[in-house]
Write a protein that holds these residues in place. Structure first.
Motif, PDB file in Angstrom:
ATOM      1  N   GLY A  35      31.467 -23.955  59.953  1.00  8.19           N
ATOM      2  CA  GLY A  35      30.232 -23.205  59.738  1.00  8.19           C
ATOM      3  C   GLY A  35      29.800 -22.448  60.976  1.00  8.19           C
ATOM      4  N   ASP A  40      27.843 -20.217  57.925  1.00  8.26           N
ATOM      5  CA  ASP A  40      27.649 -21.225  56.874  1.00  8.26           C
ATOM      6  C   ASP A  40      27.931 -20.708  55.469  1.00  8.26           C
ATOM      7  N   ASP A  41      27.759 -19.407  55.256  1.00  5.25           N
ATOM      8  CA  ASP A  41      27.920 -18.868  53.911  1.00  5.25           C
ATOM      9  C   ASP A  41      29.318 -18.308  53.648  1.00  5.25           C
ATOM     10  N   ASP A  42      30.258 -18.545  54.534  1.00  7.07           N
ATOM     11  CA  ASP A  42      31.617 -18.038  54.345  1.00  7.07           C
ATOM     12  C   ASP A  42      32.304 -18.855  53.240  1.00  7.07           C
ATOM     13  N   PRO A  43      32.720 -18.227  52.141  1.00 10.02           N
ATOM     14  CA  PRO A  43      33.328 -18.973  51.021  1.00 10.02           C
ATOM     15  C   PRO A  43      34.651 -19.628  51.380  1.00 10.02           C
ATOM     16  N   ASP A  46      34.873 -23.796  51.885  1.00  4.54           N
ATOM     17  CA  ASP A  46      35.188 -24.719  50.789  1.00  4.54           C
ATOM     18  C   ASP A  46      36.695 -24.773  50.555  1.00  4.54           C
TER      19      ASP A  46
END
Length: 575
Positions: A35, A40-43, A46
């Motif tokens: 992150g 933090d929003d990088d796909p 996951d």
């Protein structure tokens, strides 16, 4: 790093492998590191986590040895109860440490074989304080008296010679302010004096040479700080490769740590430094655990953790200037979970007869400060809108918020450690306007790797006099604090009662219209928080007032209303 995991990263997010953080933080949890590097929003995070799950290190934590229970037959029945000698008891002073010094048995391992407590009574007040073994048959019970008068005491112990010793402790008044408490959402000393933390950070300063420790104390003499974050265990991280001379535990015969004993010499040095800090009016925010470890202190196991926490609390609780921090960056200590922190905090509370302030500090994941044992929030978060975050956290947890890590003034190659002094000072002011508190740190490159943030030494940053100026402005408030006041949409106002300060941060207005409440008069100052100047507008002001400003960043306007105002009065600004 596992070779297959490296191949996964190379195929999904090759830039991760190019980040120095992968090396420096290789032993820490993967997800938060991803992150920080990718956002933090990088796909892809996951996808990475799913792909490397098969390579997770599931090695079991070393088994913890069972706790050692003190035996009732530690001393034979022939030993007369209460026969241990006790040193003459000097008159004690309010809010100053006193102690009972007993001389008793030394066979076996008294650190774990002997349990000792003393109960102190004054009228209807009864306080139990845990004792501890020092060395050479010496036991101590320390007590911080919260009231004047003649206290009686009685000891209890599984060692017969230490059991049932009674006496009196005369406590007279003093000028000491006492330990810091949380009162009505603010910090205050026991005598009611407001405490507004303006802290600094030197994680491992008491793990350095005597000469360097002395230099650190001398640097604090003229510094603006009234709190310092510091650990008991040494630190292993960049710029921290030296080996301390003293540790909490002594070595065993095989070169490991004997966690059933403690090193009195280590603690005597620490205690001397705590006393020096108190003489300077500085609170010691003591960090009990942290993840930056190459000695094994972060993975001691439950029994050793509990024993260490109990011993440290009993030994240091009578120091009035102590705060407890369960951990620095708790979320990087993978061997402990929420139940562990609750248990360890319970041990602190059980053994702390003073009820000092108690919290825990995060790396990425904020702790749940609804935990009833947390007295305040100790948060790491570095961003440009720290003040608004403080306001949200205060509403969420209804506790004081100390941003103990928001980045460091310095020039090293890490983003967290190369803030310009202007930004450090701006963050302090921003948090202050929203009723929060910030902690300073300094990381300037040094050929000898002595950086203040960890080892102490010499302070050199340009923020220091500016933080002293901020303290001056806060202390001139009628409450001695700055609380959020009704503000316009663009800039925050803080203060108390008839005292209001509006801070413009990095903006550069050339003027601001101020509306004084109807029927009231006021004095108006223009503050340059960087140049540390206060320019008073001539005269006494009413109605709508245009306040000329220098068109520079880091300025503020202070308005002080004259007396006879109502609580509904508000200083308004027209944009």
């Amino acid at each position: 790093m596992h070779d297959d995991a490296r191949r996964v990263l190379s195929s999904i997010a090759p830039e991760v492998l190019e980040s120095p953080m992968v090396v420096e933080l290789a032993d820490f949890p993967v997800a938060p590191i991803m992150g920080l590097i990718l956002g933090d929003d990088d796909p892809r995070i996951d996808e990475i986590m799913k792909s490397i799950a098969d390579y997770e290190d599931l090695s079991p934590v070393p088994a913890s040895s069972p706790p050692i229970i003190p035996r009732t037959d530690y001393e034979p029945s022939e030993v007369v109860a209460g026969s241990a000698s006790i040193d003459p008891i000097a008159t004690a002073r309010l809010h100053r440490r006193s102690e009972l010094v007993l001389h008793g048995p030394s066979h076996g391992n008294p650190f774990v074989d002997v349990e000792l407590n003393a109960t102190f009574i004054l009228g209807q007040t009864e306080i139990s304080a845990g004792g501890f073994y020092d060395e050479d048959g010496t036991y101590r019970v320390r007590f911080l008296a919260p009231a004047v008068g003649t206290w009686t005491f009685a000891t209890s112990s599984n060692a017969r010679s230490l059991d049932g010793i009674t006496g009196e402790l005369q406590v007279v008044d003093s000028d000491r302010r006492g330990p810091v408490r949380v009162v009505d959402g603010h910090f205050a000393y026991a005598n009611g004096t407001p405490h507004v933390p303006v802290g600094t950070t030197a994680y491992a300063w008491t793990n350095q040479t005597t000469e360097l420790q002395d230099q650190t104390v001398q640097s604090l003499v003229d510094a603006p700080f009234n709190k310092i974050r510091m650990g008991l265990f040494p630190k292993s991280f960049m710029f921290n490769e030296n080996e301390p001379d003293l540790f909490v535990f002594p070595r065993d015969s095989e070169g490991g740590w004997d966690t059933t004993r403690f090193d009195p010499e280590y603690f005597r040095n620490l205690e001397r430094r705590l006393d020096e800090l108190e003489q300077l009016g500085i609170e010691a925010d003591l960090i009990l655990f942290h993840p930056y470890d190459r000695w094994g202190f972060a993975t001691l196991g439950t029994t050793a953790d509990d024993r260490y926490t109990s011993y440290v609390t009993r030994r240091l609780a009578a120091f009035a200037n102590v705060w407890w921090s369960m951990a620095n960056e708790y979320d990087l200590i993978t061997t402990k979970n929420r139940d562990d922190w609750d248990r360890l905090a319970g041990i602190v509370q059980e053994n702390d007869h003073v009820d000092h302030l108690l919290s825990i500090h995060n790396w990425v994941d904020l702790f749940d400060y609804t935990a009833d044992w947390t007295t305040h929030c100790s948060i790491q978060r570095g961003d440009h809108t720290i003040g608004k975050s403080v306001a949200q956290w205060k509403r969420r947890w209804q506790k004081p918020v100390v941003v103990d890590e928001s980045g460091y003034e310095g020039d090293i190659d890490q983003g967290w450690g190369n803030l310009p002094a202007e930004e450090m000072v701006r963050r302090f002011w921003d948090a202050t306007m929203f009723g929060g508190y910030l902690t300073h740190g300094e990381t300037y490159v040094s050929d000898d790797d002595i950086l203040w943030w960890s080892k102490g030494g010499t302070l050199q940053g340009d923020s220091l006099p500016r933080l002293a100026f901020l303290r001056r402005i806060i202390e001139q408030s009628p409450s001695g604090r700055i609380d959020p006041l009704p503000s316009d949409w663009d800039f925050p106002t803080g203060g108390a009662g008839n005292y209001g300060v509006t801070y413009y941060g990095g903006h550069r207005p050339r003027y601001r219209d101020i509306r004084i409440p109807e029927g009231r008069t006021a004095e108006i100052d223009v503050l340059d928080t960087w140049d540390m100047t206060i320019d008073r507008l001539p005269g006494i002001h009413t109605g709508l007032v245009r306040v000329d400003l220098p068109g520079k960043p880091y300025c503020a306007i202070r308005v002080v209303l004259n007396e006879n105002h109502s609580e509904s009065d508000r200083i308004e600004q027209n944009v």
